[in-house]
Design an enzyme around this catalytic site. Structure first.
Site, PDB file in Angstrom:
ATOM      1  CG  ASP A   1     -20.263  25.411  -7.322  1.00 23.10           C
ATOM      2  OD1 ASP A   1     -20.326  24.187  -7.513  1.00 23.10           O
ATOM      3  OD2 ASP A   1     -20.314  26.254  -8.235  1.00 23.10           O
TER       4      ASP A   1
ATOM      5  CG  MET B   1     -23.353  22.853 -17.690  1.00 16.16           C
ATOM      6  SD  MET B   1     -23.930  21.167 -17.973  1.00 16.16           S
ATOM      7  CE  MET B   1     -22.511  20.466 -18.825  1.00 16.16           C
ATOM      8  NE  ARG B   2     -17.334  25.417  -9.831  1.00 16.26           N
ATOM      9  CZ  ARG B   2     -16.088  25.805 -10.058  1.00 16.26           C
ATOM     10  NH1 ARG B   2     -15.809  26.482 -11.142  1.00 16.26           N
ATOM     11  NH2 ARG B   2     -15.119  25.518  -9.222  1.00 16.26           N
ATOM     12  CB  ALA B   3     -21.129  18.667 -11.035  1.00 11.84           C
TER      13      ALA B   3
ATOM     14  CB  VAL C   1     -15.148  19.458 -11.221  1.00 15.03           C
ATOM     15  CG1 VAL C   1     -14.216  18.871 -10.169  1.00 15.03           C
ATOM     16  CG2 VAL C   1     -15.136  20.969 -11.138  1.00 15.03           C
TER      17      VAL C   1
END
Ligand code: ZN
Length: 683
Positions: free
Chosen positions: A194, A275-277, A280
């Site tokens: 991740d 929410m990282r996706a 990014v």
């Protein structure tokens, strides 16, 4: 020193090129994980990236690369004069070797000087060197666990923190993480996965002309690196300039609401965690627009960004390789219908992007190659072999049915449900990486005593040091309040904790096992031991033997997922070359001792011991067992023999190996716990 291989001269690898360029344009994208087989020039390309990165302004003399515009308030070399003029230097690409020490990565604090001279002596490590640059880890999947933990902490906080005995140093450490790996050698822990903004799959081109061009350029470079680099200097300079222009444009790029919603829709549709996706993908879309000289993100930017940012974030089975179904992606990318939209049809998981789909446009459009960069491979499936004819080598007398109940045996039998196993530890006290299996001297365990410090003091034993110094205070003429310390007073703590080991499974997959319908139970047992190894932070490896030979199905890795997948696909049948299995184990351990010398092995042999194949199969297996025992490797034999007629061959093998033997039933933690035989078990 000869010139490095130019970035622009690398043939193909369009996806990787694009991913690296986008990171150079916008460091917020967060790095790249490059997955693929060996020999694809992926490392060459990553290393060449350094030359394409814009220069950074630094405070002169600061070892922590402070930005003169906003120096790090906690900089160990600070505080810096705000009026100081910065100097520009090239951005760094720092390589982290997989076997590096903790001190090498995080820096080292000289505790002796802190105590005896009262100075805070800190030697910066690779995290400091990589600040505002790139931290590159080749074979990142082989990185030691404690380094992974340090890396994750630094990446999450943007700072590196070293503390010894109350003396601590903290400095900024923000870097692009770029890693390469060969998935055959083990997967990454999900937390580490991740941490990479983007992932790219690379494979060598199957296109003969492209392959020829790769070789042609490589030969030209090797013949005269400087002349070769000079020939490409123009392209590289143009690229660097384009990156710089894109970087300037970045702040002006608009992400329209419609595109932001598209990103959210895609991420939701792929059921990514957190929410990282989304973040990014948004940052990557913006970088893409800037790279193409536009000031507005388009739907195509979002599509391309999703292909790079989502494959490793899609929620998946632990056994699945990262990948993205492009049909599913295009479905999710489609503009919503005006009327209320029905739930998207749940599609069966695909094997990742289809190599035949439309490849993303080339990064710079300069070379017309495609395909080589995004060839995804389906997860490897071992060919299902027909079951052997039962009864070829011995009379298969099935006494008690297996606990799991028998379906008809097949080439790849499903494993029985895993259960909690007893703890089998390596005897003695090791010094391996922290884990939860065998006793070991570790940095983190509980203090069991002190000793005179030899070499650099890692863990000071304060009470013992004060006691040692107290004896000499008068002789040293102490008058004030402070204790007069000398080097010889220093005592270091002796700590004992637990280490992880290398658990090498040597599994009998021959007909004599399959014939007794034991394979399901055997696989269940090995799976249980694998899960146990995962929790204890062991490395695992898997050797199987059947038919004519033994093979290393899983080279030692920290990825238990791959072990489980290989186990599930394991075909059975044929003769039982126990000796070949043990010799393969012997060779595997030899290589592993070179790689990771402090990690002590535990060989778990799962067999009924009925060696067949060859004239003197039984004698061979006994000789191989003694050879393995002579290396000092700890072992355990899991006896799979069942039925009323028992030969006790597994017990004899255990005797040769110098380790205990347990039956399948005795593996479970809550099984026959009282029955310990001669097992060195700490259940
Ligand atoms: Zn500084």
């Amino acid at each position: 020193m000869s010139a490095a291989y130019p970035f622009s001269a690398i043939v193909g690898l369009a996806d990787l090129r694009l991913a690296l360029v986008l990171n150079a344009v916008s460091p917020a994208v967060g790095g790249v994980l490059v997955r693929g087989e060996k020999g694809t020039a992926k490392s060459t390309m990553v290393r060449a990236l350094a030359g394409q990165l814009p220069e950074v302004a630094v405070v002169p003399g600061c070892r922590f690369s402070c930005d003169p515009a906003s120096p790090d308030g906690q900089c160990p070399d600070g505080p810096h004069d705000p009026a100081i003029a910065g100097t520009a230097r090239a951005a760094r690409l720092v390589e982290l070797p997989v076997g590096a020490s903790e001190d090498r990565l995080a820096g080292s604090l000289d505790i002796e000087r802190a105590l005896t001279e009262g100075v805070k002596a800190y030697e910066p490590g690779l995290l400091a060197a990589a600040h505002r640059g790139v931290l590159y880890v080749d074979e990142v999947n082989l990185l030691h666990d404690h380094l992974v933990d340090l890396l994750l902490d630094a990446a999450a906080m943007g700072t590196s923190h070293v503390e010894r005995e109350g003396v601590s140093v903290r400095h900024a450490a923000r870097f692009l993480l770029v890693g390469t790996m060969n998935p055959e050698e083990g997967e990454l822990r999900p937390q580490l996965l991740d941490r990479f903004g983007l992932t790219v799959e690379v494979a060598a081109s199957r296109e003969p002309r492209e392959r020829a061009e790769v070789v042609r350029r490589r030969l030209a470079y090797e013949a005269d690196p400087d002349a070769f680099a000079a020939r490409w200097a123009h392209e590289d300079a143009d690229l660097a300039e384009r990156i710089l222009r894109a970087r300037t444009l970045l702040a002006d790029v608009l992400l329209p609401d419609a595109e932001l919603e598209r990103i959210a829709r895609v991420c939701a549709s792929f059921e990514v965690d957190g929410m990282r996706a989304d973040l990014v993908t948004a940052r990557t879309s913006i970088a893409l627009a800037a790279w193409h000289g536009r000031t507005e993100v388009t739907a195509e930017d979002v599509r391309q960004a999703a292909l790079l940012a989502l494959p490793h974030r899609r929620r998946r089975n632990p056994f699945d390789a990262p990948g993205l179904d492009e049909e599913h992606l295009d479905e999710a990318l489609r503009d919503p219908e005006p009327e209320p939209e029905p739930e998207p049809e749940p599609e069966p998981e695909g094997d990742g992007p289809d190599g035949g789909g439309s490849p993303p446009p080339d990064a710079d459009g300069s070379d017309g190659s495609d395909g080589s960069g995004n060839a995804a491979r389906a997860p490897e499936r071992t060919e299902a072999a027909p079951t052997s004819a039962p009864g070829t080598e011995d009379a298969p007398v099935e006494g008690a049915p297996t606990a799991s109940g028998g379906g008809r045996e097949q080439a790849a039998v499903a494993a029985a449900e895993p259960y909690r196993t007893r703890l089998f530890a390596v005897p003695g006290v090791g010094q391996g990486a922290a884990g939860r299996r065998s006793r070991a001297r570790t940095a983190s365990g509980r203090t069991t005593g002190s000793q005179v410090a030899a070499g650099r003091v890692a863990r000071l034993h304060v009470a013992a040091t004060v006691r040692a110094a107290a004896l000499h205070q008068k002789a040293r003429g102490r008058t004030g309040a402070g204790l007069l310390l000398r080097r010889a007073d220093l005592r270091e703590a002796v700590r004992e904790g637990r280490e992880g080991n290398l658990v090498l499974f040597v599994v009998d997959a021959s007909g004599s096992m399959a014939a007794r319908k034991r394979m399901r139970a055997v696989k269940g047992a090995v799976l249980s031991l694998l899960l146990d190894a995962y929790q204890r932070r062991d490395k695992v490896g898997l050797v199987t033997f059947r038919g004519a030979d033994a093979s290393l199905v899983l080279p030692p890795t920290s990825s238990v997922e791959i072990g489980a997948a290989r186990l599930a696909a394991l075909p059975t049948g044929g003769r039982t070359p126990v000796g070949a299995g043990l010799l393969r184990a012997h060779e595997t351990l030899r290589v592993e001792r070179l790689r990771d010398p402090l990690r002590r092995p535990l060989v778990v042999v799962v067999t009924d011991g009925r060696a067949t194949g060859g004239r003197d199969a039984l004698g061979e297996s006994r000789r191989a067992a003694r050879l393995l025992a002579a290396t000092g490797a700890a072992s355990l034999v899991v006896d799979c023999e069942s039925g009323p007629v028992r030969l006790g061959l597994a017990a004899r093998l255990a005797g040769d190996l110098g380790g205990p033997v347990v039956t399948l039933d005795e593996l479970a933690a809550d099984g026959l716990a009282g029955l310990v035989r001669d097992v060195r078990s700490v259940a």
